[in-house]
Write a protein that holds these residues in place. Sequence first.
Motif, short mmCIF file in Angstrom:
data_model
loop_
_atom_site.label_atom_id
_atom_site.label_comp_id
_atom_site.label_asym_id
_atom_site.label_seq_id
_atom_site.Cartn_x
_atom_site.Cartn_y
_atom_site.Cartn_z
N UNK A 149 0.83 -1.21 0.00
CA UNK A 149 0.00 0.00 0.00
C UNK A 149 0.87 1.25 0.00
N UNK A 150 1.92 1.26 0.82
CA UNK A 150 2.84 2.39 0.84
C UNK A 150 3.53 2.57 -0.50
N UNK A 151 3.89 1.44 -1.15
CA UNK A 151 4.52 1.52 -2.47
C UNK A 151 3.60 2.19 -3.48
N UNK A 152 2.31 1.83 -3.44
CA UNK A 152 1.35 2.45 -4.34
C UNK A 152 1.20 3.93 -4.08
N UNK A 153 1.14 4.32 -2.80
CA UNK A 153 1.01 5.73 -2.46
C UNK A 153 2.24 6.52 -2.89
N UNK A 154 3.42 5.94 -2.70
CA UNK A 154 4.66 6.65 -3.08
C UNK A 154 4.73 6.87 -4.59
N UNK A 155 4.36 5.88 -5.38
CA UNK A 155 4.48 6.05 -6.83
C UNK A 155 3.46 7.05 -7.36
#
Length: 226
Positions: A149-155
Amino acid sequence: MDETKPLKVRLTFTVILVGVSLLFAAVVTDHWAVLSPKVEEYNTTCEAAHFGLWRLCTKRIFVQKQGPSEKGCGPISLPGEHNCSYFKHFTPGQSSEIFEVTTQKEYSISAAAIAIFSVGFAIIGTICVLLSFRKKRDYLLKPASMFYTFAGLCIIISVEVMRQSVKRMIDSKETVWIEYSYSWSFACACSSFVLLFICGIALLLIALPRFPQNPWETCMDAEPEH
């Protein structure tokens, strides 16, 4: 015990791997945006550009007579002399030629740094999921889902920073660019956000213990965690 849980985890993980692949494709490629200068003369060459998080690539394209609504150079898919160079702020002291194009240095560095965080979160999440397959370590699925989820938010934050950078480049009087369009690397980044964010949440819901379904069923009767 939910016998379909392992199947759900594997199906969700398969979709997540597609999102991770799209994320890697977006980060390492140079087709986030395509820039085009105004064409003053025809039957000559013009210089269009496309760039990503790390490099700027220019292409000399032969321009023929265009329609009244077409004023830019391109499309970038036309044949021409192609050359790429890393941004100055990523190659300090580099002696090779760097194209004289004004970029928003702070935006570029920020977008690249946030994208690296996204890749890091995705890698850690994948390691957690793979370890959870051994000896039924289901407790690792919860942190894995959060990392995805954090990876999606960062990208998606990186996408927005890049979008603002492109807009400022077009609006700046110091650049020759008058037109822009987003390309397939940008689409990969947006798609990876959708897959990683949604599947990250789905993986968290799958990993949570089953709640009581009937009024007479207590939490003690619910499926225990391994």
